[in-house]
Design a protein around this motif. Sequence first.
Motif, PDB file in Angstrom:
ATOM      1  N   VAL A  28      -4.519 -37.842 -18.014  1.00  0.00           N
ATOM      2  CA  VAL A  28      -3.741 -37.417 -16.845  1.00  0.00           C
ATOM      3  C   VAL A  28      -4.594 -37.535 -15.575  1.00  0.00           C
ATOM      4  CG1 VAL A  28      -2.655 -35.429 -15.713  1.00  0.00           C
ATOM      5  CG2 VAL A  28      -2.139 -35.948 -18.103  1.00  0.00           C
ATOM      6  N   LEU A  29      -5.828 -37.095 -15.639  1.00  0.00           N
ATOM      7  CA  LEU A  29      -6.703 -37.173 -14.472  1.00  0.00           C
ATOM      8  C   LEU A  29      -7.056 -38.615 -14.133  1.00  0.00           C
ATOM      9  CD1 LEU A  29      -9.033 -34.112 -15.076  1.00  0.00           C
ATOM     10  CD2 LEU A  29      -7.048 -34.290 -13.557  1.00  0.00           C
ATOM     11  N   ASP A  30      -7.190 -39.454 -15.148  1.00  0.00           N
ATOM     12  CA  ASP A  30      -7.434 -40.870 -14.899  1.00  0.00           C
ATOM     13  C   ASP A  30      -6.214 -41.503 -14.212  1.00  0.00           C
ATOM     14  OD1 ASP A  30      -9.156 -43.204 -15.164  1.00  0.00           O
ATOM     15  OD2 ASP A  30      -7.663 -43.926 -16.591  1.00  0.00           O
ATOM     16  N   TYR A  31      -5.028 -41.113 -14.631  1.00  0.00           N
ATOM     17  CA  TYR A  31      -3.795 -41.606 -14.027  1.00  0.00           C
ATOM     18  C   TYR A  31      -3.667 -41.154 -12.569  1.00  0.00           C
ATOM     19  CZ  TYR A  31       1.199 -42.397 -13.291  1.00  0.00           C
ATOM     20  OH  TYR A  31       2.413 -42.810 -12.788  1.00  0.00           O
ATOM     21  N   ALA A  32      -4.172 -39.975 -12.255  1.00  0.00           N
ATOM     22  CA  ALA A  32      -4.048 -39.401 -10.906  1.00  0.00           C
ATOM     23  C   ALA A  32      -4.719 -40.256  -9.840  1.00  0.00           C
ATOM     24  CB  ALA A  32      -4.618 -37.985 -10.882  1.00  0.00           C
ATOM     25  N   LYS A  33      -5.679 -41.073 -10.219  1.00  0.00           N
ATOM     26  CA  LYS A  33      -6.357 -41.907  -9.221  1.00  0.00           C
ATOM     27  C   LYS A  33      -5.394 -42.878  -8.545  1.00  0.00           C
ATOM     28  CE  LYS A  33      -7.956 -45.404 -12.464  1.00  0.00           C
ATOM     29  NZ  LYS A  33      -9.088 -45.814 -13.270  1.00  0.00           N
ATOM     30  N   ASN A  34      -4.274 -43.164  -9.180  1.00  0.00           N
ATOM     31  CA  ASN A  34      -3.292 -44.104  -8.632  1.00  0.00           C
ATOM     32  C   ASN A  34      -2.232 -43.426  -7.771  1.00  0.00           C
ATOM     33  OD1 ASN A  34      -4.454 -46.317 -10.116  1.00  0.00           O
ATOM     34  ND2 ASN A  34      -3.501 -45.433 -11.926  1.00  0.00           N
ATOM     35  N   LEU A  35      -2.274 -42.132  -7.631  1.00  0.00           N
ATOM     36  CA  LEU A  35      -1.254 -41.381  -6.905  1.00  0.00           C
ATOM     37  C   LEU A  35      -1.742 -41.075  -5.495  1.00  0.00           C
ATOM     38  CD1 LEU A  35      -0.277 -38.969  -9.813  1.00  0.00           C
ATOM     39  CD2 LEU A  35       0.799 -41.149  -9.201  1.00  0.00           C
ATOM     40  N   SER A  36      -1.319 -41.878  -4.546  1.00  0.00           N
ATOM     41  CA  SER A  36      -1.850 -41.756  -3.190  1.00  0.00           C
ATOM     42  C   SER A  36      -1.376 -40.505  -2.456  1.00  0.00           C
ATOM     43  CB  SER A  36      -1.501 -43.003  -2.376  1.00  0.00           C
ATOM     44  OG  SER A  36      -0.095 -43.151  -2.292  1.00  0.00           O
ATOM     45  N   ASN A  37      -0.294 -39.905  -2.872  1.00  0.00           N
ATOM     46  CA  ASN A  37       0.230 -38.720  -2.194  1.00  0.00           C
ATOM     47  C   ASN A  37      -0.074 -37.424  -2.935  1.00  0.00           C
ATOM     48  OD1 ASN A  37       2.103 -41.115  -1.386  1.00  0.00           O
ATOM     49  ND2 ASN A  37       2.193 -39.613   0.257  1.00  0.00           N
ATOM     50  N   ILE A  38      -0.870 -37.526  -3.981  1.00  0.00           N
ATOM     51  CA  ILE A  38      -1.239 -36.364  -4.789  1.00  0.00           C
ATOM     52  C   ILE A  38      -2.762 -36.284  -4.843  1.00  0.00           C
ATOM     53  CG2 ILE A  38      -1.251 -35.405  -7.135  1.00  0.00           C
ATOM     54  CD1 ILE A  38       1.497 -35.255  -5.945  1.00  0.00           C
ATOM     55  N   ARG A  39      -3.286 -35.069  -4.682  1.00  0.00           N
ATOM     56  CA  ARG A  39      -4.722 -34.840  -4.840  1.00  0.00           C
ATOM     57  C   ARG A  39      -4.879 -33.666  -5.808  1.00  0.00           C
ATOM     58  NH1 ARG A  39      -6.553 -34.714   0.503  1.00  0.00           N
ATOM     59  NH2 ARG A  39      -5.621 -32.672   0.629  1.00  0.00           N
ATOM     60  N   VAL A  40      -5.481 -33.923  -6.948  1.00  0.00           N
ATOM     61  CA  VAL A  40      -5.682 -32.878  -7.951  1.00  0.00           C
ATOM     62  C   VAL A  40      -6.872 -32.031  -7.521  1.00  0.00           C
ATOM     63  CG1 VAL A  40      -6.183 -32.355 -10.365  1.00  0.00           C
ATOM     64  CG2 VAL A  40      -4.743 -34.331  -9.782  1.00  0.00           C
ATOM     65  N   LYS A  72     -17.387 -34.287 -14.929  1.00  0.00           N
ATOM     66  CA  LYS A  72     -16.988 -35.694 -14.967  1.00  0.00           C
ATOM     67  C   LYS A  72     -16.575 -36.136 -13.561  1.00  0.00           C
ATOM     68  CE  LYS A  72     -15.283 -35.107 -19.655  1.00  0.00           C
ATOM     69  NZ  LYS A  72     -14.089 -35.149 -20.520  1.00  0.00           N
ATOM     70  N   SER A  73     -16.475 -37.435 -13.383  1.00  0.00           N
ATOM     71  CA  SER A  73     -16.094 -37.958 -12.074  1.00  0.00           C
ATOM     72  C   SER A  73     -14.780 -38.729 -12.190  1.00  0.00           C
ATOM     73  CB  SER A  73     -17.196 -38.886 -11.554  1.00  0.00           C
ATOM     74  OG  SER A  73     -16.833 -39.410 -10.306  1.00  0.00           O
ATOM     75  N   TYR A  74     -13.784 -38.252 -11.472  1.00  0.00           N
ATOM     76  CA  TYR A  74     -12.481 -38.913 -11.416  1.00  0.00           C
ATOM     77  C   TYR A  74     -12.150 -39.179  -9.955  1.00  0.00           C
ATOM     78  CZ  TYR A  74     -11.730 -37.048 -16.140  1.00  0.00           C
ATOM     79  OH  TYR A  74     -11.840 -36.736 -17.466  1.00  0.00           O
ATOM     80  N   GLU A  75     -11.606 -40.344  -9.674  1.00  0.00           N
ATOM     81  CA  GLU A  75     -11.128 -40.617  -8.323  1.00  0.00           C
ATOM     82  C   GLU A  75      -9.945 -39.701  -8.024  1.00  0.00           C
ATOM     83  OE1 GLU A  75     -10.360 -44.710  -7.101  1.00  0.00           O
ATOM     84  OE2 GLU A  75     -11.573 -45.332  -8.816  1.00  0.00           O
ATOM     85  N   ASN A  76      -9.883 -39.207  -6.802  1.00  0.00           N
ATOM     86  CA  ASN A  76      -8.743 -38.418  -6.334  1.00  0.00           C
ATOM     87  C   ASN A  76      -8.656 -37.035  -6.994  1.00  0.00           C
ATOM     88  OD1 ASN A  76      -6.534 -38.180  -4.593  1.00  0.00           O
ATOM     89  ND2 ASN A  76      -5.099 -38.850  -6.140  1.00  0.00           N
TER      90      ASN A  76
END
Length: 125
Positions: A28-40, A72-76
């Motif tokens: 889910v967190l890996d997928y979040a990197k593609n969501l430009s209008n969402i910041r986890v 860990k490091s996840y984008e976004n």
Amino acid sequence: LTMDILIQVNISGEETKSGIEPSELDSVLDYAKNLSNIRVRGLMTIAPKAEEAVVYKCFSDMNKLYLETKQKSYENVSMDYLSMGMSNDFEIAIRCGANLVRIGSSIFGLRQMPVASCPEQRFEV
């Protein structure tokens, strides 16, 4: 417009609770990197209505997952918040590492909410 969100994790595995399984968090967190209008911004959970030892274990397990994820490091994704604990169990949550609690019922009292299938019926939360 960017929306800050928390990912709800069903740490207890209860069928009555919403949220992803702990094993799904990485994807889910890996997928979040593609969501430009969402910041986890972190994680949240709701403990079962159970004896203190069970609640403590759930919150401890959630804190462990939060700390592991934070390393860990996840984008976004920034693991700034661990939201767990509500009016009936927030003290245990704080002891287990929560930095955000939800205590609306303690402040505002019980509220009436409509039942989705029967809007004219109400129940207490």
